[in-house]
Design an enzyme around this catalytic site. Structure first.
Site, PDB file in Angstrom:
ATOM      1  N   GLY A  34       0.839  -1.196   0.000  1.00 13.37           N
ATOM      2  CA  GLY A  34       0.000   0.000   0.000  1.00 13.37           C
ATOM      3  C   GLY A  34       0.864   1.232   0.000  1.00 13.37           C
ATOM      4  N   CYS A  35       0.449   2.256   0.718  1.00 10.09           N
ATOM      5  CA  CYS A  35       1.194   3.512   0.774  1.00 10.09           C
ATOM      6  C   CYS A  35       2.649   3.288   1.161  1.00 10.09           C
ATOM      7  CB  CYS A  35       0.533   4.451   1.780  1.00 10.09           C
ATOM      8  SG  CYS A  35       1.487   5.928   2.133  1.00 10.09           S
ATOM      9  N   PHE A  36       3.588   3.705   0.294  1.00  4.55           N
ATOM     10  CA  PHE A  36       4.994   3.425   0.598  1.00  4.55           C
ATOM     11  C   PHE A  36       5.533   4.246   1.756  1.00  4.55           C
ATOM     12  CE2 PHE A  36       5.986   5.686  -3.758  1.00  4.55           C
ATOM     13  CZ  PHE A  36       5.495   6.898  -3.287  1.00  4.55           C
ATOM     14  N   CYS A  38       4.116   4.412   4.588  1.00  5.95           N
ATOM     15  CA  CYS A  38       3.866   3.539   5.739  1.00  5.95           C
ATOM     16  C   CYS A  38       4.826   2.355   5.758  1.00  5.95           C
ATOM     17  CB  CYS A  38       2.424   3.050   5.722  1.00  5.95           C
ATOM     18  SG  CYS A  38       1.199   4.376   5.869  1.00  5.95           S
TER      19      CYS A  38
END
Length: 204
Positions: A34-36, A38
């Site tokens: 998902g969001c890199f 994170c």
């Protein structure tokens, strides 16, 4: 009996990986979660991880921009390249940790981020990494505390393109905005719902 075989496979794969890089100071591991931002913050909190870089991989566009990847037309994942000291933390340990930082049951994206850039995946760079990832996946399929199917694929690594500078270590450069995004996206609440009380949720 099957669980013992899986555990034995993990140990064998880990030993093989260690033997293959006995003379190397570092290894790299590429994952999409998902969001890199994170993924960076989760893995940079692990002892033995030296560096995590945000980037794009798995698609067909060369040197893509964030705008292009966000358009969901390039085939690229938001991904992270993790550089680590294999004498301090093993590929098998990082693989086991990865599962508990994501929702591997979501085929549409991660948390509030949906679409192809936010799919999860593990990208193996050679046969040794493939064996470690396969053993890790087999183990988590036997031990997961939920009934849903794991849909995160194991994919042969292709070119990894670094994301723009402002994405690198975003969680450190913009801590208030990052914490708000992570909280409002529901990442940690969903991870704890799936996995229980896990370490990654306490780093933020």
């Amino acid at each position: 009996m099957k669980i013992h075989n899986v555990l034995g496979g993990i140990l064998g794969a880990a030993l093989l990986a260690h033997s293959a890089v006995a003379n190397a100071e570092t290894q790299t591991m590429i994952v999409a979660g998902g969001c890199f931002w994170c993924v960076e913050s989760d893995f940079e909190a692990v002892e033995g991880v030296l560096k995590v870089e945000s980037g794009y991989t798995g698609g067909h566009t060369k040197n893509p921009s964030y705008r292009q990847v966000s358009s969901k037309t390039t085939g690229h994942f938001e991904a992270a390249k993790i550089t680590f000291d294999d004498e301090l933390v093993s590929l098998a340990e990082l693989s086991a940790y990865f599962w508990k930082t994501i929702d591997p049951t979501d085929a549409t994206g991660q948390f509030c981020d949906k679409g192809s850039p936010y799919y999860t995946a593990m990208f193996y760079q050679d046969d040794v990494q493939k064996a470690v990832f396969e053993a890790s996946l087999a183990d988590v399929e036997h031990t997961k505390p939920f009934d849903e199917e794991i849909v995160t694929p194991l994919i042969k690594a292709s070119d990894f393109y670094l994301a723009e500078d402002y994405h690198q270590d975003y969680y450190q450069k913009n801590p208030i905005r990052y914490r708000y995004y992570r909280s409002s996206c529901g990442r940690d609440s969903q991870i704890e719902k799936l996995w229980g009380d896990v370490a990654s949720s306490h780093y933020h």
